[in-house]
Design an enzyme around this catalytic site. Structure first.
Site, short mmCIF file in Angstrom:
data_model
loop_
_atom_site.label_atom_id
_atom_site.label_comp_id
_atom_site.label_asym_id
_atom_site.label_seq_id
_atom_site.Cartn_x
_atom_site.Cartn_y
_atom_site.Cartn_z
N ASN A 273 -1.46 -0.53 3.47
CA ASN A 273 -1.49 -1.85 2.85
C ASN A 273 -1.41 -1.69 1.33
OD1 ASN A 273 -4.02 -0.60 2.97
ND2 ASN A 273 -5.19 -2.49 3.19
N ALA A 274 -1.78 -0.52 0.84
CA ALA A 274 -1.69 -0.23 -0.60
C ALA A 274 -0.25 0.06 -1.00
CB ALA A 274 -2.56 0.99 -0.93
N GLY A 275 0.08 -0.25 -2.23
CA GLY A 275 1.37 0.13 -2.81
C GLY A 275 1.10 0.51 -4.25
N HIS A 276 1.14 1.80 -4.54
CA HIS A 276 0.79 2.29 -5.87
C HIS A 276 2.05 2.80 -6.56
CE1 HIS A 276 -3.65 3.02 -4.47
NE2 HIS A 276 -3.27 1.78 -4.39
N ASP B 169 -3.47 -4.17 -7.17
CA ASP B 169 -2.27 -4.12 -8.01
C ASP B 169 -2.59 -4.16 -9.51
OD1 ASP B 169 -0.86 -4.17 -5.62
OD2 ASP B 169 -0.74 -6.36 -5.63
N THR C 146 4.19 -3.51 -1.72
CA THR C 146 4.22 -3.21 -0.29
C THR C 146 5.05 -4.23 0.48
OG1 THR C 146 2.11 -2.08 -0.36
CG2 THR C 146 2.75 -2.94 1.77
N THR D 260 -1.19 -7.83 5.02
CA THR D 260 0.08 -7.13 4.81
C THR D 260 0.77 -6.83 6.14
OG1 THR D 260 -1.03 -4.99 4.89
CG2 THR D 260 -0.80 -6.01 2.71
N ARG E 283 6.03 -9.72 -1.61
CA ARG E 283 5.64 -11.12 -1.80
C ARG E 283 5.36 -11.41 -3.27
NH1 ARG E 283 0.63 -11.69 2.22
NH2 ARG E 283 0.34 -9.55 1.54
N LYS F 59 -3.46 0.96 -10.64
CA LYS F 59 -4.19 2.18 -10.28
C LYS F 59 -3.25 3.37 -10.22
CE LYS F 59 -5.58 0.11 -6.54
NZ LYS F 59 -5.11 -1.25 -6.83
P1 GDP Z 1 -1.65 -0.53 -8.00
O1 GDP Z 1 -1.56 -1.03 -6.60
O2 GDP Z 1 -2.96 -0.84 -8.64
O3 GDP Z 1 -1.28 0.91 -8.14
O4 GDP Z 1 -0.57 -1.37 -8.83
P2 GDP Z 1 0.95 -1.67 -8.38
O5 GDP Z 1 1.73 -0.44 -8.53
O6 GDP Z 1 0.98 -2.37 -7.08
O7 GDP Z 1 1.36 -2.76 -9.46
C1 GDP Z 1 1.29 -2.51 -10.83
C2 GDP Z 1 2.69 -2.69 -11.42
O8 GDP Z 1 2.60 -2.76 -12.84
C3 GDP Z 1 3.61 -1.51 -11.15
O9 GDP Z 1 4.92 -1.98 -11.02
C4 GDP Z 1 3.47 -0.64 -12.40
O10 GDP Z 1 4.63 0.15 -12.66
C5 GDP Z 1 3.31 -1.70 -13.45
N1 GDP Z 1 2.49 -1.31 -14.62
C6 GDP Z 1 1.38 -0.53 -14.67
N2 GDP Z 1 0.85 -0.53 -15.91
C7 GDP Z 1 1.64 -1.34 -16.66
C8 GDP Z 1 1.59 -1.79 -18.01
O11 GDP Z 1 0.71 -1.45 -18.79
N3 GDP Z 1 2.58 -2.65 -18.41
C9 GDP Z 1 3.56 -3.08 -17.57
N4 GDP Z 1 4.47 -3.92 -18.07
N5 GDP Z 1 3.63 -2.68 -16.30
C10 GDP Z 1 2.68 -1.84 -15.84
P1 IMO Z 2 -3.16 -1.95 -3.73
O1 IMO Z 2 -3.85 -0.65 -3.39
C1 IMO Z 2 -2.98 -6.29 -3.32
C2 IMO Z 2 -4.48 -8.02 0.42
C3 IMO Z 2 -3.46 -8.68 1.31
C4 IMO Z 2 -4.31 -9.72 1.98
C5 IMO Z 2 -5.65 -9.00 2.16
C6 IMO Z 2 -5.86 -8.40 3.55
O2 IMO Z 2 -1.70 -1.83 -3.92
O3 IMO Z 2 -3.85 -2.61 -4.88
P2 IMO Z 2 -4.82 -6.30 4.81
O4 IMO Z 2 -3.39 -5.99 5.16
O5 IMO Z 2 -5.46 -5.27 3.97
O6 IMO Z 2 -5.63 -6.68 6.00
O7 IMO Z 2 -4.70 -7.64 3.91
O8 IMO Z 2 -5.68 -7.98 1.19
N1 IMO Z 2 -4.19 -6.61 0.04
C7 IMO Z 2 -3.73 -6.25 -1.16
N2 IMO Z 2 -3.38 -6.98 -2.24
N3 IMO Z 2 -2.93 -4.95 -3.40
C8 IMO Z 2 -3.29 -4.19 -2.35
O9 IMO Z 2 -3.36 -2.85 -2.40
C9 IMO Z 2 -3.68 -4.84 -1.15
N4 IMO Z 2 -4.08 -4.40 0.07
C10 IMO Z 2 -4.38 -5.49 0.78
O10 IMO Z 2 -2.42 -9.24 0.56
O11 IMO Z 2 -4.53 -10.80 1.10
MG MG Z 3 -0.32 -2.21 -5.39
#
Ligand code: GDP
Ligand code: IMO
Ligand code: MG
Length: 430
Positions: A38-41, A13, A300, A129, A303, A16
């Protein structure tokens, strides 16, 4: 033109999704190589938010091709939902989304076993997840898994499913006290998915190599973060795949010569979802304030993410493990108003100084962070449009982290949208 790998440097998170979308402006192909849904981008374009779990974030650029590589694990029902949701939003994936026939398929019993296993671990639960990730990778390693290519061939699938389900039903009923699953229902559901996904099946290794040979720019989109890596992360509180840049070799089918650089995504502070040690965690009002301002809730599972100050100790290790050539620091805007800004520069373990990240989890659970305080700033950063627009204290924070890590922070992100991105040096550059 060789490819670039994008990885998360923390526990996931890091932003990316935002970064991949931003960099795809200059790329032709984007490939996922590890992990599953398990990822949420999250990608925000002109204020409109899209969360992708399996499809690479490059898909939002209409002329970019996307690959779901052999190292990923695919829940076909979830993937189809994602395809449908994109179509509703006007993003057509037909002809642009290519799925490796060698990627493993998540079955419903993987999800149930995932949840049951974590429940059974009791106080040692991982806090997964619940998407079936551990069990599907376990089946892959045990050579009992079902691959996307198997699913496309009715006879092979029926045969493999019969064997796999017999085994899974024994586990479900005898070990976990769960209900068994019905063969015919499962078979029909998955053959239906296969029909809808068939057109996307591809030999993605050849596809990636053809793009590279034609001089196209390829981005490999990592999932999770390096501290969740199966070998080098905070085991057992990790995911079940290789999340380091090295995961790209097996997970996409390329060699070192095809990779020009590794772009590490680094959030300006630490967050973690699920269980496991986190030395700089703030279990107080400051941690809650970081969570609220940063909107730190899982993309995702929803939490709340645990929050804490930036911890340079594991990051120094990640730079070595992943060969990070450029860093993109995200969410610097979230730190506005916190003063001072503590930066963890080392640990103390049982009264002794420790400046490396211990691989023994019982030690990591006991370390105490040693902080250096940096001055904060009050200005809203989200409207800055160049590095020079940033307040001096924000620039000093970035420079200090850069100096202590010995790696270039080439891009700074100050908001979720594409234009909230400040480039200091070209992250595709040498
Ligand atoms: P990922 O899993 O690495 O792709 O990250 P996530 O999408 O799960 O979580 C990152 C969160 O931060 C998302 O809600 C993005 O929209 C937000 N985000 C990304 N870059 C920035 C930033 O520079 N500032 C702020 N305030 N939010 C950001
Ligand atoms: P992105 O790509 C944050 C964490 C889970 C748990 C551990 C194992 O959005 O960054 P799993 O379901 O993979 O067996 O869970 O890894 N986890 C993540 N935490 N961002 C993620 O993906 C994650 N993918 C798995 O919360 O602690
Ligand atoms: Mg994420």
């Amino acid at each position: 033109m060789p490819g670039h790998v994008i990885i998360g440097m923390q526990w996931g998170d890091e932003g990316k999704g935002k970064t991949v979308d931003y960099l795809t402006e200059r790329a032709d192909l984007v490939a996922r190589y590890a992990g599953g849904n398990n990822a949420g981008h999250t990608v925000v374009v002109n204020g409109k938010k899209t969360v992708l779990h399996l499809i690479p974030c490059g898909i939002l650029h209409p002329s970019t091709s996307c690959v779901i590589g052999n190292g990923t694990v695919i829940d076909p029902g979830v993937l189809l939902q994602e395809i449908d949701r994109l179509a509703e939003a006007g993003c057509e994936v037909k002809g642009r989304l290519h799925i490796s026939e060698a990627a493993h398929v998540i079955m419903p019993y993987h999800r149930v076993i995932d949840a049951a296993q974590d429940r059974l671990r009791g106080k040692n639960r991982v806090g997964t997840t619940g998407r079936g990730i551990g069990p599907v990778y376990a089946d892959k390693a045990a050579r009992t898994g079902i691959r996307f290519g198997d699913l496309l061939d009715r006879e092979t699938f029926e045969d493999k499913l019969r064997f796999a389900l017999d085994h899974a039903n024994l586990m479900l009923t005898k070990v976990y006290g769960e209900q068994p699953m019905d063969y015919a229902a499962l078979r029909d559901e998955y053959l239906g998915h296969a029909d809808r996904l068939r057109a996307h099946a591809a030999d993605t290794v050849e596809l990636i190599h053809a793009a590279l040979a034609a001089g196209k720019r390829v981005i490999f989109e990592g999932a999770q973060g390096a501290l969740l890596d199966l070998d080098h992360g905070t085991y057992p509180y990790v995911t079940s795949s290789t999340t380091m840049s090295g995961g790209v070799f097996g997970g996409a089918g390329v060699g070192p010569g095809q990779i020009q650089g590794v772009i590490g995504i680094l959030k300006a502070y630490m967050t973690r979802v699920g269980e496991g040690p986190m030395p700089t965690e703030l279990k107080d009002a400051t941690g809650e304030r970081l969570r609220e301002i940063g909107q730190e809730y899982g993309a995702t599972t929803g939490r709340p993410r645990r929050c804490g100050w930036l911890d340079l100790v594991p990051l120094r290790r990640v730079i070595k493990l992943c060969g990070v050539s450029h860093i993109v620091m995200t969410k610097l805007d979230v730190l506005t108003g916190f003063d001072p800004l503590p930066l963890c520069i080392g640990y103390e373990l049982d009264g002794q100084k420790l400046d490396r990240f211990p691989s023994r989890i019982s030690q990591l659970e006991r370390v105490k962070p040693v902080y250096e305080d940096l001055p904060g700033w009050k200005d809203d950063l989200s409207r800055c449009r160049s590095w020079d627009d940033l307040p001096a204290a924000a620039r000093s924070y970035v420079r200090r982290v850069e100096g202590l890590l010995g790696a270039s922070i080439s891009v700074v992100s100050i908001g979720p949208d594409r234009d909230q991105t400040l480039v200091r040096r070209d992250p595709f550059g040498g």
